[in-house]
Design a protein around this motif. Sequence first.
Motif, PDB file in Angstrom:
ATOM      1  N   ARG A   1       0.780  -1.135  -0.099  1.00  0.00           N
ATOM      2  CA  ARG A   1       0.016  -0.101   0.111  1.00  0.00           C
ATOM      3  C   ARG A   1       0.856   1.207   0.071  1.00  0.00           C
ATOM      4  O   ARG A   1       1.920   1.472   0.762  1.00  0.00           O
ATOM      5  CB  ARG A   1      -0.645  -0.068   1.095  1.00  0.00           C
ATOM      6  CG  ARG A   1      -1.852   1.281   1.385  1.00  0.00           C
ATOM      7  CD  ARG A   1      -2.943   0.898   2.455  1.00  0.00           C
ATOM      8  NE  ARG A   1      -2.215   0.788   3.907  1.00  0.00           N
ATOM      9  CZ  ARG A   1      -1.736   1.731   4.781  1.00  0.00           C
ATOM     10  NH1 ARG A   1      -2.235   3.215   4.394  1.00  0.00           N
ATOM     11  NH2 ARG A   1      -1.373   1.356   5.913  1.00  0.00           N
ATOM     12  N   VAL A   2       0.533   2.335  -0.835  1.00  0.00           N
ATOM     13  CA  VAL A   2       1.244   3.373  -1.056  1.00  0.00           C
ATOM     14  C   VAL A   2       0.353   4.483  -0.583  1.00  0.00           C
ATOM     15  O   VAL A   2      -0.809   4.722  -1.210  1.00  0.00           O
ATOM     16  CB  VAL A   2       1.963   3.696  -2.458  1.00  0.00           C
ATOM     17  CG1 VAL A   2       2.679   5.163  -2.711  1.00  0.00           C
ATOM     18  CG2 VAL A   2       2.747   2.572  -2.703  1.00  0.00           C
ATOM     19  N   GLU A   3       0.873   5.227   0.223  1.00  0.00           N
ATOM     20  CA  GLU A   3       0.153   6.562   0.647  1.00  0.00           C
ATOM     21  C   GLU A   3       0.945   7.980   0.414  1.00  0.00           C
ATOM     22  O   GLU A   3       2.018   8.150   0.807  1.00  0.00           O
ATOM     23  CB  GLU A   3      -0.220   6.480   2.038  1.00  0.00           C
ATOM     24  CG  GLU A   3      -1.049   5.490   2.756  1.00  0.00           C
ATOM     25  CD  GLU A   3      -2.338   5.686   2.087  1.00  0.00           C
ATOM     26  OE1 GLU A   3      -2.877   6.908   2.034  1.00  0.00           O
ATOM     27  OE2 GLU A   3      -3.253   4.592   2.283  1.00  0.00           O
ATOM     28  N   ARG A   4       0.418   8.725  -0.415  1.00  0.00           N
ATOM     29  CA  ARG A   4       0.822   9.954  -0.779  1.00  0.00           C
ATOM     30  C   ARG A   4       0.950  11.030   0.440  1.00  0.00           C
ATOM     31  O   ARG A   4      -0.077  10.991   1.174  1.00  0.00           O
ATOM     32  CB  ARG A   4       0.463  10.531  -1.879  1.00  0.00           C
ATOM     33  CG  ARG A   4       0.545   9.715  -3.216  1.00  0.00           C
ATOM     34  CD  ARG A   4       0.131  10.344  -4.395  1.00  0.00           C
ATOM     35  NE  ARG A   4       0.078   9.481  -5.501  1.00  0.00           N
ATOM     36  CZ  ARG A   4       1.388   9.409  -6.300  1.00  0.00           C
ATOM     37  NH1 ARG A   4       2.578  10.190  -5.844  1.00  0.00           N
ATOM     38  NH2 ARG A   4       1.739   8.692  -7.479  1.00  0.00           N
ATOM     39  N   SER A   5       1.875  11.844   0.512  1.00  0.00           N
ATOM     40  CA  SER A   5       1.873  12.944   1.282  1.00  0.00           C
ATOM     41  C   SER A   5       0.608  13.954   1.377  1.00  0.00           C
ATOM     42  O   SER A   5       0.154  14.182   0.227  1.00  0.00           O
ATOM     43  CB  SER A   5       3.127  13.767   1.054  1.00  0.00           C
ATOM     44  OG  SER A   5       3.115  14.851   2.169  1.00  0.00           O
ATOM     45  N   VAL A   6       0.098  14.159   2.518  1.00  0.00           N
ATOM     46  CA  VAL A   6      -1.197  15.081   2.493  1.00  0.00           C
ATOM     47  C   VAL A   6      -1.099  16.170   3.538  1.00  0.00           C
ATOM     48  O   VAL A   6      -1.992  16.519   4.089  1.00  0.00           O
ATOM     49  CB  VAL A   6      -2.572  14.222   2.740  1.00  0.00           C
ATOM     50  CG1 VAL A   6      -3.023  13.351   1.692  1.00  0.00           C
ATOM     51  CG2 VAL A   6      -2.435  13.295   4.011  1.00  0.00           C
TER      52      VAL A   6
END
Length: 234
Positions: free
Chosen positions: A9-14
């Motif tokens: 799972r990849v989470e982008r910066s928010v």
Amino acid sequence: MAVEFPGGRVERSVLPPWSIDVAKRVLATRVQDTSFVLDQLEILANGGNPDAQQQSLPVGLGRLLDLTRVGMFGQSAGGFTSGETMVSDHRIDAGADLDGSMAFSQPARDFGRVANEGLDRPFLLMSAGDHSAPSDPSWQQFLRSHRGWQLQLHMPAGEHFTYTDHQALLPQIVAQLGLEPDLQAPIIGDVDPSRSIASQRAYLTAYFDEHLRHRPQRLLDGASPDHPDVQFLG
């Protein structure tokens, strides 16, 4: 920009727009992450397996860890994190800040706990260019509050990113692409890269040898002709 978690799972910066509140949340998260890593190392040292996917680890890995002697250093916000973590986590025995302010805003007005409370353990401050305690109120506040061993080293011909991989990589990129050498001056200064890296290795090694291995180091007693780019500020 992004973090990949176990399982892919990849989470982008928010991150929201930058503010003092956001800076405090970011640093608090870094401090929590550091303590979490130490927690997992303790599990490993006690024979457990902290691997998130329970993959097998090398036999005897935990026995190699000596968590009675823990040091931490970082550059910029990493240096701030080193000091801030030491305030709340006494498992870290010695720390170092490589050109990182100890404040959440610039100009430095909103100081971190480490600046306001100081530490009772050794701490090394390394700076470059026009940054050092005389120009950084957060360092001044830290030195007033600090109750342990301290040393300030300064590399006047360097810059903020002298204490990162930029010091080694940027001159190579400039040469390879035929860019103007002046482009690198605001980033890493005009200090000789090889001497700079050698000095950083020497002083950090000596510092941790003295305070974690309890082996006195003459290099920390004063300026050395072997490291002409480094000044002792106190």
